[in-house]
Design an enzyme around this catalytic site. Structure first.
Site, PDB file in Angstrom:
ATOM      1  N   ASP A  48       0.880  -1.145  -0.040  1.00  0.00           N
ATOM      2  CA  ASP A  48       0.039   0.019   0.057  1.00  0.00           C
ATOM      3  C   ASP A  48       0.920   1.187  -0.025  1.00  0.00           C
ATOM      4  O   ASP A  48       1.894   1.249   0.375  1.00  0.00           O
ATOM      5  CB  ASP A  48      -0.965   0.040   1.281  1.00  0.00           C
ATOM      6  N   ASP A 137      -9.637   3.770   6.120  1.00  0.00           N
ATOM      7  CA  ASP A 137      -8.066   3.599   7.130  1.00  0.00           C
ATOM      8  C   ASP A 137      -8.674   4.429   8.602  1.00  0.00           C
ATOM      9  O   ASP A 137      -8.671   5.748   8.329  1.00  0.00           O
ATOM     10  CB  ASP A 137      -7.022   4.277   6.286  1.00  0.00           C
ATOM     11  N   GLU A 139      -7.592   4.612  12.175  1.00  0.00           N
ATOM     12  CA  GLU A 139      -6.531   4.387  13.223  1.00  0.00           C
ATOM     13  C   GLU A 139      -6.021   5.560  14.191  1.00  0.00           C
ATOM     14  O   GLU A 139      -6.718   6.451  14.472  1.00  0.00           O
ATOM     15  CB  GLU A 139      -5.265   4.046  12.519  1.00  0.00           C
TER      16      GLU A 139
END
Length: 246
Positions: A48, A137, A139
């Protein structure tokens, strides 16, 4: 938004420049194990990327056996990756199955608003057999409080809003990327999405470790950031293509 000292140490220079797994690039927070961990069963390797990598030599990674790539498309509702075209199209052009991801900032706008921005700026999906569903995503916050100032209940609601909107726009539920620690801390180890979204676990170790409640197996595993973020898809290439096809 101003990056925290830890985020600056990881190369995040301003609002929008956060990237997947950034906190594990900070010394003492997870490391950057370079050795491929032992796995059982078939796995498919991939990487990624974000603006942190700039222009990527896709032919080189293809020759190393990388079969898929996730590319950062957006963050919040005011940032798009300036290298997105080179990274997204470049990975596809060498033969990789590719997808895009959105770096969530749940304290700035609603989940629905960010999902729409993501879809409108590179986060869409099509049943062409080579486009993976978009990834959320979510986090550690590089700009402040770990859970973005949200309660566990509010965080689960924010994620639900993002997922529902993405599904209504594309017909697919997005992949969720996170660490077990963050997920436990900020959602209360919620199992609310286990039957909807594939889970992408980040853990820089020789084993995948604990998974969120209700998650029987990982779909993707980010196991290292050296020399670039390294991932496994939990299955052979035919299963990766099945995920892309829907």
């Amino acid at each position: 938004m101003t990056p925290t000292p830890a985020a600056r140490a990881a190369g995040i220079t301003g609002a929008g420049t956060a990237y997947m797994g950034w906190s594990s690039h900070v010394a003492g927070r997870g490391g950057a194990s370079a050795a491929a961990p032992m796995t059982t069963g078939a796995v498919t390797p991939g990487i990624d990327v974000s603006s942190y990598q700039g222009n990527v030599d896709w032919a080189s990674y293809w020759s190393q056996g990388k079969k898929f790539a996730y590319v950062k498309a957006t963050e919040n509702t005011n940032y798009t990756n300036p290298y997105f075209s080179q990274q997204y199209s470049g990975s596809s052009n060498v033969g990789m199955t590719r997808g895009s991801y959105h770096f969530a900032t749940p304290n700035t706008t609603s989940g629905a608003t960010q999902a729409n921005y993501f879809v409108d700026h590179g986060g869409g999906w099509s049943a062409d057999g080579r486009t993976l569903p978009g990834a959320l995503d979510i986090e550690y916050n590089p700009y402040g409080a770990t859970c973005y100032g949200l309660s566990q209940t509010s965080m689960v609601s924010w994620i639900s809003s993002f997922l529902g909107t993405y599904h209504s726009r594309t017909g697919r539920y997005p992949v969720i990327y996170s660490t077990f620690d963050w997920w436990s801390t900020c959602t209360g180890n919620s199992s609310a999405f286990a039957s909807l979204s594939p889970f992408w676990i980040a853990r820089y170790s020789s084993s995948v470790g604990s998974l969120p409640a209700g998650t029987a197996y990982y779909t993707f595993w980010q196991y290292s950031s050296s020399p670039i973020d390294q991932n496994y898809f939990n299955g052979d290439l035919s299963r990766l293509h099945a995920l892309a096809t829907g």
